[in-house]
Design a protein around this motif. Structure first.
Motif, mmCIF file in Angstrom:
data_model
loop_
_atom_site.group_PDB
_atom_site.id
_atom_site.type_symbol
_atom_site.label_atom_id
_atom_site.label_comp_id
_atom_site.label_asym_id
_atom_site.label_seq_id
_atom_site.Cartn_x
_atom_site.Cartn_y
_atom_site.Cartn_z
ATOM 1 N N ALA A 60 0.837 -1.206 0.000
ATOM 2 C CA ALA A 60 0.000 0.000 0.000
ATOM 3 C C ALA A 60 0.870 1.254 0.000
ATOM 4 O O ALA A 60 1.922 1.305 0.633
ATOM 5 C CB ALA A 60 -0.918 -0.002 1.214
ATOM 6 N N GLY A 61 0.396 2.257 -0.728
ATOM 7 C CA GLY A 61 1.125 3.526 -0.803
ATOM 8 C C GLY A 61 1.037 4.306 0.498
ATOM 9 O O GLY A 61 0.020 4.291 1.184
ATOM 10 N N ARG A 62 2.108 4.980 0.827
ATOM 11 C CA ARG A 62 2.134 5.757 2.066
ATOM 12 C C ARG A 62 1.103 6.884 2.018
ATOM 13 O O ARG A 62 0.979 7.585 1.022
ATOM 14 C CB ARG A 62 3.507 6.355 2.295
ATOM 15 N N GLY A 63 0.353 7.015 3.113
ATOM 16 C CA GLY A 63 -0.643 8.076 3.208
ATOM 17 C C GLY A 63 -1.956 7.760 2.519
ATOM 18 O O GLY A 63 -2.859 8.600 2.513
ATOM 19 N N SER A 64 -2.094 6.575 1.947
ATOM 20 C CA SER A 64 -3.327 6.241 1.230
ATOM 21 C C SER A 64 -4.406 5.754 2.201
ATOM 22 O O SER A 64 -4.117 5.325 3.319
ATOM 23 C CB SER A 64 -3.052 5.156 0.184
ATOM 24 N N ASP A 65 -5.648 5.831 1.741
ATOM 25 C CA ASP A 65 -6.764 5.336 2.550
ATOM 26 C C ASP A 65 -6.664 3.821 2.733
ATOM 27 O O ASP A 65 -7.005 3.295 3.788
ATOM 28 C CB ASP A 65 -8.106 5.675 1.891
ATOM 29 N N ARG A 66 -6.210 3.149 1.696
ATOM 30 C CA ARG A 66 -6.069 1.689 1.772
ATOM 31 C C ARG A 66 -5.083 1.305 2.876
ATOM 32 O O ARG A 66 -5.315 0.386 3.659
ATOM 33 C CB ARG A 66 -5.594 1.155 0.429
ATOM 34 N N ARG A 67 -3.969 2.027 2.946
ATOM 35 C CA ARG A 67 -2.956 1.748 3.973
ATOM 36 C C ARG A 67 -3.542 1.962 5.374
ATOM 37 O O ARG A 67 -3.316 1.163 6.283
ATOM 38 C CB ARG A 67 -1.737 2.646 3.768
ATOM 39 N N ALA A 68 -4.328 3.006 5.544
ATOM 40 C CA ALA A 68 -4.945 3.285 6.847
ATOM 41 C C ALA A 68 -5.922 2.173 7.227
ATOM 42 O O ALA A 68 -5.965 1.749 8.387
ATOM 43 C CB ALA A 68 -5.654 4.632 6.806
ATOM 44 N N ARG A 69 -6.698 1.672 6.238
ATOM 45 C CA ARG A 69 -7.648 0.577 6.498
ATOM 46 C C ARG A 69 -6.916 -0.693 6.923
ATOM 47 O O ARG A 69 -7.310 -1.382 7.863
ATOM 48 C CB ARG A 69 -8.464 0.287 5.233
ATOM 49 N N VAL A 70 -5.813 -1.002 6.234
ATOM 50 C CA VAL A 70 -5.042 -2.204 6.541
ATOM 51 C C VAL A 70 -4.415 -2.077 7.930
ATOM 52 O O VAL A 70 -4.416 -3.035 8.710
ATOM 53 C CB VAL A 70 -3.961 -2.450 5.451
ATOM 54 N N ARG A 72 -5.572 -0.399 10.448
ATOM 55 C CA ARG A 72 -6.641 -0.582 11.450
ATOM 56 C C ARG A 72 -6.977 -2.060 11.623
ATOM 57 O O ARG A 72 -7.196 -2.531 12.736
ATOM 58 C CB ARG A 72 -7.889 0.205 11.046
ATOM 59 N N ALA A 73 -6.978 -2.813 10.526
ATOM 60 C CA ALA A 73 -7.275 -4.247 10.610
ATOM 61 C C ALA A 73 -6.164 -4.984 11.365
ATOM 62 O O ALA A 73 -6.442 -5.876 12.178
ATOM 63 C CB ALA A 73 -7.443 -4.826 9.205
ATOM 64 N N ILE A 74 -4.912 -4.614 11.124
ATOM 65 C CA ILE A 74 -3.789 -5.222 11.848
ATOM 66 C C ILE A 74 -3.887 -4.892 13.330
ATOM 67 O O ILE A 74 -3.702 -5.757 14.193
ATOM 68 C CB ILE A 74 -2.439 -4.747 11.263
ATOM 69 N N ALA A 75 -4.192 -3.642 13.641
ATOM 70 C CA ALA A 75 -4.321 -3.222 15.039
ATOM 71 C C ALA A 75 -5.443 -3.982 15.744
ATOM 72 O O ALA A 75 -5.319 -4.336 16.918
ATOM 73 C CB ALA A 75 -4.559 -1.716 15.118
#
Length: 194
Positions: A60-70, A72-75
């Motif tokens: 996932a690209g840095r700062g992307s919405d996809r990265r933030a979603r992933v 959150r799922a890891i957390a």
């Protein structure tokens, strides 16, 4: 508003029962009855999901919405693992407080045990990856909380003992010798044969 509820201490059996708890890395805690208590890990399906999510995070690209979603799922997966560990320790602490009048544990300094082996630029450390894995194992076992919770549930009934030479001391004659420990699992006293 915040309210604090102070619970009553868990009563002991009143029989004078003393339980010694041995804490380790492969096994979180071992009781003298032969019970082995482990911190519950993630299930196999959750471990696979975590691996997939970590691969997704790497792509996932840095700062992307996809990265933030992933992230959150890891957390959420990591939080589930931590919650299970805390729940197991709470139940173990209550069980120990109910079973015995005194619980003894080794007074290990967890901060010293998990100190980094990285070293400095001039003098780099040795076996750094192995030491990092050992540190993760020690911290994942919840060793500190495994002592703190019984202390809260049964105040004054938890004793910390000096852990030095306990694996080399004979229970029968009390002598200390390094050669008594034939292997991790086998102890044979050279003085009295115990």
């Amino acid at each position: 508003m915040v309210f604090t509820a102070i619970f009553e201490p868990v009563p002991g059996p009143g029989t004078g029962e003393v339980i010694g708890v041995e804490r380790g890395v492969a096994v979180s805690a071992a009781l003298p009855t032969g019970e082995l208590l482990n911190a519950p890990p993630l299930r196999e399906s959750e471990r696979l999901r975590l691996r997939r999510l970590l691969r997704k995070l790497a792509r996932a690209g840095r700062g992307s919405d996809r990265r933030a979603r992933v992230k959150r799922a890891i957390a959420a997966l990591k939080a589930r693992e931590v919650d299970r560990r805390k729940d197991r320790i709470e139940k173990t602490g209550t069980d120990l407080a109910r079973r015995s009048d005194v619980t003894t544990v080794g007074d290990h300094k967890i901060g010293d045990m998990t100190r980094s082996a990285r070293g400095t630029i001039d003098v780099p450390g040795r076996n750094v990856r192995a030491k990092a894995g050992l540190n993760r194992g020690i911290l994942a076992a919840g060793r500190g909380r495994l002592v703190a919770r019984p202390e809260h549930k049964a105040p004054g009934r938890v004793q910390k003992t000096n852990p030095h030479y306990t694996s080399q001391t004979c229970d029968v004659c009390g002598r200390i010798a390094r050669e008594r420990r034939e292997s991790q699992a086998l102890f044979r006293c050279v003085a009295c044969g115990h």
